[in-house]
Write an enzyme that holds these catalytic residues in place. Structure first.
Site, short mmCIF file in Angstrom:
data_model
loop_
_atom_site.label_atom_id
_atom_site.label_comp_id
_atom_site.label_asym_id
_atom_site.label_seq_id
_atom_site.Cartn_x
_atom_site.Cartn_y
_atom_site.Cartn_z
N ILE A 57 0.83 -1.23 0.00
CA ILE A 57 0.00 0.00 0.00
C ILE A 57 0.86 1.26 0.00
CG2 ILE A 57 -0.27 0.27 2.52
CD1 ILE A 57 -3.31 0.75 1.93
N GLY A 73 3.75 -4.67 10.89
CA GLY A 73 2.79 -4.82 9.79
C GLY A 73 2.73 -3.61 8.87
N ASP A 79 1.47 -0.78 9.48
CA ASP A 79 1.82 0.43 10.24
C ASP A 79 3.32 0.69 10.12
OD1 ASP A 79 1.19 1.35 13.76
OD2 ASP A 79 1.58 2.57 11.99
N THR A 88 -6.75 -7.75 10.22
CA THR A 88 -6.64 -9.18 9.88
C THR A 88 -5.23 -9.73 10.06
OG1 THR A 88 -6.17 -8.73 7.54
CG2 THR A 88 -8.50 -8.94 8.20
N VAL A 131 -1.94 -8.78 12.86
CA VAL A 131 -1.64 -8.89 14.31
C VAL A 131 -2.91 -8.95 15.14
CG1 VAL A 131 -0.71 -7.51 16.24
CG2 VAL A 131 0.60 -7.78 14.14
N TYR A 132 -3.97 -8.24 14.68
CA TYR A 132 -5.21 -8.18 15.48
C TYR A 132 -6.12 -9.39 15.24
CZ TYR A 132 -4.19 -3.51 17.34
OH TYR A 132 -3.63 -2.45 18.02
#
Ligand code: APR
Length: 171
Positions: A12, A33, A35, A119, A121-122
């Site tokens: 992205i 991730g 982030d 979808t 780490v969370y």
């Protein structure tokens, strides 16, 4: 002119859109991730822009510039951590998508890209998350005035891309 809803498989941080969405945490101070990828690509000014925001609640979102990213803006949202589905996770994930669309509209964005929020780490089940994303994004776009001409579901895996293509084919 209806908004084009598309899916792609990409990093992205490479997308030249008006805004990319970051799947952040409540501190807004970076992480792993997507982030981590966005902060690495945007450069250190992104963290400096996030610090004064005072964090972000789950289900909410906040806007910053994109700095060194090709995207003009980053919309930082905080998805729910999956606890089995009994703690309002689906509603909180839907709220992330709606808040990002509202903020993108306020910022005058004509193009916006979402990662598969929550979808990784969370641990939100990816099939259910994709269904929530497509349903709530398409419903919001159909019921609000906005400048968005294209919304992209930016998948990192081929499995997620196949999920989004199947869901988009049904709307
Ligand atoms: N481009 C697009 N998608 C990506 C990228 C990338 N460069 N890197 C990872 N992804 C995908 C993952 O494969 C997953 O499908 O983004 C999706 C979200 O996964 P995470 O980044 O783990 O985000 P999330 O599950 O929402 O967890 C957020 O993780 O990184 C930390 O600080 C973040 O604490 C927060 C938590």
């Amino acid at each position: 002119m209806p908004t084009r809803l598309t899916a792609c498989q990409a990093d992205i941080t490479t997308l030249p859109v008006d805004a990319i969405v970051n799947a952040a945490n409540t501190t807004l101070l970076g992480g792993g991730g997507v982030d981590g990828a966005i902060h690495r690509a945007a450069g250190p000014e992104l963290l400096s822009a996030c610090r004064p925001l005072g964090g972000c609640a789950t289900g909410d979102a906040k806007l910053t510039p994109g700095f060194r990213l090709p995207a003009r803006h980053v919309i930082h949202t905080v998805g729910p951590i999956w606890h089995g589905g009994g703690q309002n996770e689906a509603a909180l994930l839907a709220a992330c998508y709606r808040r990002c669309l509202e903020i993108a509209t306020d910022a005058g964005c004509t193009s916006l890209a979402f990662p598969c929020i929550s979808t990784g780490v969370y641990r939100f089940p990816p099939e259910a998350a994709a269904a929530i994303a497509v349903q709530h994004v398409s419903e919001w776009l159909a019921h609000h005035n906005h400048p968005l001409q294209e919304v992209i579901f930016c998948c990192f895996s081929a499995e997620d891309l196949a999920r989004y293509h199947a869901l988009l084919a049904k709307i």
